[in-house]
Design a protein around this motif. Structure first.
Motif, mmCIF file in Angstrom:
data_model
loop_
_atom_site.group_PDB
_atom_site.id
_atom_site.type_symbol
_atom_site.label_atom_id
_atom_site.label_comp_id
_atom_site.label_asym_id
_atom_site.label_seq_id
_atom_site.Cartn_x
_atom_site.Cartn_y
_atom_site.Cartn_z
ATOM 1 N N PRO A 11 0.800 -1.227 0.000
ATOM 2 C CA PRO A 11 0.000 0.000 0.000
ATOM 3 C C PRO A 11 0.834 1.279 0.000
ATOM 4 O O PRO A 11 0.325 2.341 -0.328
ATOM 5 C CB PRO A 11 -0.823 -0.115 1.291
ATOM 6 C CG PRO A 11 -0.026 -1.026 2.172
ATOM 7 C CD PRO A 11 0.627 -1.999 1.245
ATOM 8 N N SER A 13 -5.276 6.064 -1.103
ATOM 9 C CA SER A 13 -6.503 5.522 -0.529
ATOM 10 C C SER A 13 -7.588 6.592 -0.522
ATOM 11 O O SER A 13 -7.316 7.783 -0.580
ATOM 12 C CB SER A 13 -6.255 5.026 0.897
ATOM 13 O OG SER A 13 -5.747 6.079 1.697
ATOM 14 N N PRO A 21 -11.116 9.843 4.068
ATOM 15 C CA PRO A 21 -12.055 9.388 5.094
ATOM 16 C C PRO A 21 -13.334 10.196 5.074
ATOM 17 O O PRO A 21 -13.374 11.327 4.611
ATOM 18 C CB PRO A 21 -11.274 9.628 6.390
ATOM 19 C CG PRO A 21 -10.329 10.746 6.057
ATOM 20 C CD PRO A 21 -9.960 10.538 4.626
ATOM 21 N N PRO A 57 -2.211 6.787 7.670
ATOM 22 C CA PRO A 57 -2.292 6.197 6.335
ATOM 23 C C PRO A 57 -1.972 4.718 6.341
ATOM 24 O O PRO A 57 -1.328 4.201 7.267
ATOM 25 C CB PRO A 57 -1.233 6.979 5.533
ATOM 26 C CG PRO A 57 -0.914 8.176 6.358
ATOM 27 C CD PRO A 57 -1.157 7.791 7.779
ATOM 28 N N ALA A 58 -2.392 4.030 5.313
ATOM 29 C CA ALA A 58 -2.042 2.624 5.150
ATOM 30 C C ALA A 58 -0.530 2.485 5.106
ATOM 31 O O ALA A 58 0.164 3.273 4.469
ATOM 32 C CB ALA A 58 -2.660 2.084 3.860
ATOM 33 N N GLU A 83 -6.437 2.307 8.255
ATOM 34 C CA GLU A 83 -6.970 1.373 7.264
ATOM 35 C C GLU A 83 -6.790 -0.079 7.673
ATOM 36 O O GLU A 83 -7.398 -0.960 7.087
ATOM 37 C CB GLU A 83 -6.311 1.629 5.909
ATOM 38 C CG GLU A 83 -6.709 2.962 5.290
ATOM 39 C CD GLU A 83 -6.420 3.011 3.813
ATOM 40 O OE1 GLU A 83 -5.956 1.989 3.273
ATOM 41 O OE2 GLU A 83 -6.665 4.058 3.198
ATOM 42 N N SER A 84 -5.932 -0.327 8.645
ATOM 43 C CA SER A 84 -5.715 -1.701 9.089
ATOM 44 C C SER A 84 -5.459 -1.695 10.584
ATOM 45 O O SER A 84 -4.988 -0.703 11.139
ATOM 46 C CB SER A 84 -4.516 -2.320 8.347
ATOM 47 O OG SER A 84 -3.352 -1.552 8.555
ATOM 48 N N GLY A 131 -12.399 0.626 10.572
ATOM 49 C CA GLY A 131 -11.143 1.357 10.528
ATOM 50 C C GLY A 131 -11.065 2.491 11.519
ATOM 51 O O GLY A 131 -10.167 3.338 11.414
#
Length: 550
Positions: free
Chosen positions: A320, A328, A331, A386-387, A410-411, A430
């Protein structure tokens, strides 16, 4: 196939045909060779070796290849000896070290493709250590490893025990493994967590004589890692940065872009050792990389300061945060910022939020948030992660003094369990909410909380002062001695740069320090009691000795 196809490939390669002739020589030596071995032994890209195999038509046994003697003679003489390795004459005396490094590498964490991990061979790691000793005066020197998936730190510390080694890495697994192995081997290696996109740890800045790095092979990755390496040098005019970087013989423009990123930092190319580094993988670049010896100039530090914040977060070749990954989606900031357990508004936005959302709110960069305490004391803070930067989340939460922190990630982030004494954390999708816990009552919990509440301060200093508050009989020297005994890794470090395994070990270390402080207090009372008893036995007062004339 006819030899004409081979002749065509050799002619197209021109003077670089030496690589292909080296492949032909291996195929002609009577042994069986896998494609990976042909790539690694000749430092030739996989595509070039595959093209040659298609034309030469070798015998095949499973995944192995060779040429029969009658076919081998058709391709002329082998290319002869390769250029001399600068430390080849030293390697035979360190065969045992190569074996030991092979065991350490085999026992280490598996590589993560999203971090562009490819393991250097154990022999390469030993040769790096030997080259450092052959080229530089190492007794009393300090080495900074900017990323160390290859475990170069352990090889250097074993071969040159007079070197003080510091490792900075974003992968907590690697830091834990290096700490464990260094401890068992009695090596002077210190570990620091850092996502280099967010800065170099304070304890690693301006302290090294030499730095070595094997970064992601993109212009952005090489530029960022080398810039951080320069920040780690205490005397740039005399220090050096050793860089492992390789590109396929088919992509000279990529190599040029990377070298331009080094020129932009005003670094002098003191030496380049071709194909010095060999890898188990990275076949696209011939499983090999050159070793650069870079010397900073008087213009390097200003160039680093001007450019280091501009590299961005996309520095890898995969995952990513690769340079080719699509950004991405933004949000749904409105719903995130306007909802919460108390209905109050957030006061500060940290990270990369859309410009048109809550434009009146003050904002802070992730790197700034980690580098120093925020000027005010906001009650509610929202952080966008951020990812690819999830490993920074525990440190971002430690750097925040707010009552309520909302995180968009994101994770799921690793390591949040280490913050259980500081936050109550709930997560859905998330989005995570971290609510600061009330002050604890138990002494050990109060001291631990004091450390967690002062993450930007030097850990050993905050710990020392907390022990003195808990046990007023302690002197600063005595309290610091206790900290050094229970947590020798706490010296000159902030909580934000501790690896995750150190954060998890903190509660037990704090409890032990309080037990030692209490024991010292009890021992002191016992000593005082014995002194009083001795005085009582003597009548409680020392007799007055007569004065002598003169």
């Amino acid at each position: 196939m006819e030899p004409d196809g081979v002749s065509r490939l050799l002619a197209e390669a021109g003077v670089d045909a030496r690589r292909l002739r080296a492949v032909l020589a291996l195929l002609s030596d009577g042994g069986w060779w896998t494609l990976a071995d042909l790539v690694r032994e000749t430092a030739t890209s996989r595509r070039a070796v595959e093209a040659l195999l298609r034309e030469v038509g070798p015998q095949r046994s499973g995944e192995r290849f060779r040429l029969p003697p009658e076919r081998a003679r058709a391709y002329g003489e082998p290319p002869g000896d390769a250029p001399a390795d600068p430390v080849a004459h030293l390697l035979p005396g360190h065969a045992g070290m190569v074996e030991r490094m092979a065991e350490l590498v085999a026992g280490g964490p598996r590589g993560r493709h999203v971090l562009d991990h490819v393991s250097a061979t154990p022999e390469t790691v030993v040769r790096r250590a030997l080259l450092l000793g052959a080229r530089f005066w190492l007794p009393g020197a300090r080495l900074l490893c900017v990323g160390d998936h290859d475990l170069t730190s352990l090889a250097v510390a074993m071969i040159h025990p007079g070197v003080e080694v510091t490792v900075v890495d974003v992968d907590d697994r690697i830091l834990a493994y290096i700490d464990d192995r260094a401890g068992s081997l009695g090596l002077d290696v210190r570990t620091r967590w850092a996502d280099l996109r967010l800065g170099l740890p304070p304890s690693a800045r301006e302290q090294a004589d030499l730095a070595i790095t094997d970064p992601p092979y993109t212009p952005e990755g090489v530029g960022l890692f080398v810039a951080r390496a320069v920040e780690g040098l205490r005397d740039p005019e005399h220090g050096r940065v050793l860089l492992a970087y390789g590109a396929s013989e088919r992509t000279p423009m990529l190599a040029l872009k990377v070298q331009r990123s080094l020129f932009d930092l005003n670094l002098a190319f003191e030496a380049i050792y071709p194909d010095f580094n060999r890898y188990s993988g990275a076949e696209a670049i011939g499983s090999a990389a050159d070793l650069y010896v870079l010397r900073p100039t008087t213009r390097t530090r200003p160039a680093v300061a001007a450019r280091v914040e501009g590299y961005g977060t996309a520095i890898y070749t995969q995952g990513p945060q690769s340079v080719e990954a699509r950004p991405s989606a933004a949000p749904d900031a409105a719903s995130l910022l306007n909802s919460g357990p108390s209905g109050e508004e957030f006061e500060v936005l940290v990270g990369d939020w859309p410009k048109d959302v809550a434009s009146r709110l003050p904002r802070a960069r992730l790197s700034t948030w980690l580098a120093k305490p925020y000027a005010s004391s906001p009650a509610r803070v929202a952080i966008a992660v951020p990812a690819g930067l999830g490993a920074a989340l525990p440190r971002l939460l430690l750097a925040t003094r707010a009552r309520h922190v909302r995180v968009l990630a994101e994770s799921p982030a690793p390591g949040l369990g280490a913050l259980s004494a500081l936050y109550a954390i709930t997560a859905e999708g998330g989005v995570a909410d971290a609510v600061r816990l009330p002050p604890p009552a138990a002494p050990e919990d109060r001291l631990l909380r004091a450390l967690l509440d002062n993450a930007h301060g030097r850990l050993a200093n905050v710990w020392r002062e907390g022990l003195i508050r808990a046990h007023g009989h302690l002197t600063k020297k005595g309290a610091r001695a206790i900290v050094d005994e229970v947590a020798p890794w706490a010296a000159d470090v902030t909580l934000l740069e501790l690896p995750e395994h150190r954060l998890r070990a903190l509660p037990e270390a704090v409890a032990r320090s309080l037990r030692l402080a209490a024991q010292e207090h009890a021992d002191g009372d016992a000593r005082d009691g014995r002194d009083h008893a001795r005085d009582d036995a003597r009548g409680g007062v020392e007799p007055v000795r007569p004065l002598r004339d003169g």
